[in-house]
Design an enzyme around this catalytic site. Structure first.
Site, mmCIF file in Angstrom:
data_model
loop_
_atom_site.group_PDB
_atom_site.id
_atom_site.type_symbol
_atom_site.label_atom_id
_atom_site.label_comp_id
_atom_site.label_asym_id
_atom_site.label_seq_id
_atom_site.Cartn_x
_atom_site.Cartn_y
_atom_site.Cartn_z
ATOM 1 N N GLU A 1 1.062 13.330 -3.185
ATOM 2 C CA GLU A 1 0.596 13.192 -1.813
ATOM 3 C C GLU A 1 1.308 14.202 -0.917
ATOM 4 O O GLU A 1 2.530 14.268 -0.894
ATOM 5 C CB GLU A 1 0.877 11.773 -1.322
ATOM 6 C CG GLU A 1 0.312 11.478 0.052
ATOM 7 C CD GLU A 1 0.546 10.037 0.461
ATOM 8 O OE1 GLU A 1 -0.409 9.380 0.903
ATOM 9 O OE2 GLU A 1 1.696 9.567 0.325
ATOM 10 N N CYS B 1 -3.455 7.440 5.296
ATOM 11 C CA CYS B 1 -3.252 6.942 3.929
ATOM 12 C C CYS B 1 -4.367 7.403 3.005
ATOM 13 O O CYS B 1 -4.123 7.727 1.842
ATOM 14 C CB CYS B 1 -3.170 5.416 3.931
ATOM 15 S SG CYS B 1 -1.812 4.745 4.911
ATOM 16 N N GLU C 1 0.870 -1.171 0.000
ATOM 17 C CA GLU C 1 0.000 0.000 0.000
ATOM 18 C C GLU C 1 0.902 1.214 0.000
ATOM 19 O O GLU C 1 1.512 1.552 1.015
ATOM 20 C CB GLU C 1 -0.938 0.037 1.205
ATOM 21 C CG GLU C 1 -1.931 1.196 1.091
ATOM 22 C CD GLU C 1 -2.782 1.384 2.326
ATOM 23 O OE1 GLU C 1 -2.607 2.417 3.008
ATOM 24 O OE2 GLU C 1 -3.613 0.503 2.597
#
Length: 470
Positions: free
Chosen positions: A371, A274, A240
């Site tokens: 991100e 996340c 992930e």
């Protein structure tokens, strides 16, 4: 480090000092595991693997239930360590520990039920597919939710008969050590092992030839490196990586309510989740009141140390990460974005960063494509839902997305169109227990939780038994 049931400082001389992200005060000194230490931990896991694989699944489940009880008995201490090491507000930290306990119990129950299937072959033959443990699982976990994520990956690996070498993040090593201590006390020696250190230690573990599965949760760059190393050894990878999750605000929703959802998605855990909202697309019909309400919510968040129960916005994990977040904000402003609030490094100790709202963002800006992992809400105003959907789907990431709309045709189009592992309609967080999602594109591969994670931790063997022997 923990190897074969024995705790030690390892063989190296290197160490690093942990500091409290809220005060900058030292928390302790942590030894760095060497490649030799990693090899010793993997060897211990290899030695314990045959016995643990042969342990009845019900007995493995009982051990996980005992581990869950052990964590529950010390949950307040464990949550306090999370807050001290990475700054998470105490209520959120306790929630993460509770989630980890629940996950251990989930896999304690699911493990004994996990199996293969029979096949319809000849009358005098038996054909079936059985699931077997892969062997040694290398589990490399992040700092932002260190107990919940570790319990999920470790729990699924142990429930299916694998042994584990865990490397917690170098930003939460005391949390990782305490969790390992609690779990190890309920397991045979060598079933769970632990090493500490930074990316070099992680590379030594991910690239070790005797690991059979490597599960990693972390940044995209680190995930790619793990995949590269595992490819050389043939280990199964579960990744992930980072995300750049979009939030679409349709024209027919209450802008005040939508701003509350956006604030939760962008600012919870200081944006260090996340599946945090990383970019917002708001319809021009509600853009002005939405931005006004979002800015008001950002300014109203109570900032302080995570140990203060009134804190709503804690510090970032450390000053290095704060610098990274601020540089991304500064670049967005230089590219034409407008800061409606925040966007500055405050005076005083700690790694605090204010909740920041950026208006006038455009898709060519890096902040809409990368991100941030901080309390930042980059907002682009769009002329239609279709424009928002088209922009949201143009990403190299594929972790999650959220759509706020009253139009079920729009909701249907969104979950059908968005190439992500999770689509949430009218809620930025939530979901039923036992759910599972598979990241897409640059956000990773394989299931990281849910019953499907048990499949990832096992391999399938086909068996044919012919009964009529001449």
């Amino acid at each position: 480090m923990l190897a074969g049931g024995r705790w030690s400082q390892g063989t190296g001389q290197d160490a690093f000092t942990m500091t409290d992200p809220a005060t900058g005060e030292p928390l302790g000194v942590v030894a760095v595991s060497t490649p030799a230490d990693v090899a010793a931990a993997v060897a211990a896991a290899c030695d314990a693997a045959p016995g643990w694989a042969a342990t009845p699944a019900a007995d493995r489940g009982a051990a996980l239930h005992a581990a869950a009880r052990a964590v529950e008995e010390r949950m307040d201490e464990l949550a306090a360590l999370v807050t001290a090491e990475m700054g998470k507000p105490s209520g959120d930290a306790l929630g993460g520990v509770e989630a980890g306990i629940g996950t251990l119990r989930q896999y304690a129950e699911l493990g004994p039920l996990h199996g293969g299937r029979s096949l319809q072959g000849g009358w005098r033959a038996a054909d079936f597919l059985v699931r077997e443990p892969r062997g040694v699982a290398a589990v490399i976990t992040p700092w932002n939710d260190p107990v919940a994520i570790a319990c999920g990956l470790i729990g699924a690996a142990l429930a299916t008969g694998n042994t584990v070498v865990h490397k917690p993040s170098e930003r939460t090593p005391h949390t990782g050590a305490m969790l390992a201590e609690l779990l190890d006390a309920c397991l045979p020696d060598g079933v769970l092992n632990m090493v500490t250190g930074d990316g070099e230690t992680g590379e030594a573990l991910a690239g070790h030839p005797d690991t059979d599965v490597v599960a990693h949760v972390g940044s995209t760059a680190a995930g790619r490196r793990v995949a590269e190393l595992a490819l050389r050894t043939g280990a199964r990878t579960l990744l992930e990586n980072g995300g750049c999750d979009p939030l679409i605000v349709d024209r027919d929703v209450d802008p005040e309510w939508a701003a509350g959802q956006a604030a939760l998605g962008c600012f919870a855990n200081a944006g260090q989740i996340c599946t945090s909202v990383e970019r917002v697309y708001v319809h021009e019909a509600v853009a002005d009141p939405f931005l006004e309400a979002l800015t008001e919510r950002a300014r109203g968040l109570r900032t302080g140390p995570g140990a203060d129960v009134t804190t709503e916005l804690g510090p970032l994990v450390d000053e290095r990460h704060r610098t990274h977040v601020h540089q991304q904000v500064e670049k967005a402003i230089a590219d034409g974005a407008r800061a409606l609030t925040g966007a500055r490094i405050p005076d005083g100790p700690g790694a605090f960063y204010p909740a920041t709202v950026l208006a006038g963002c455009a898709d060519h800006m890096a902040i809409m494509a990368e991100e941030v992992f901080g309390p930042v809400a980059p907002v682009r105003t769009v002329a239609s839902f279709d424009h928002a959907l088209d922009a949201a789907r143009r990403s190299r990431h594929g972790l999650a997305a959220t759509v706020l709309t009253r139009d079920m045709a729009h909701a249907q189009a969104a979950w059908r169109t968005l190439n992500v592992g999770t689509v949430k309609i009218n809620a930025v967080f939530g979901g039923a227990p036992g759910g599972a999602a598979e990241p897409r594109l640059g956000s990773g591969r394989g299931f990281g939780y849910g019953p499907e994670l048990l499949d990832e931790m096992t391999k399938v063997k086909a068996v044919h038994v012919q009964t009529d022997v001449p």
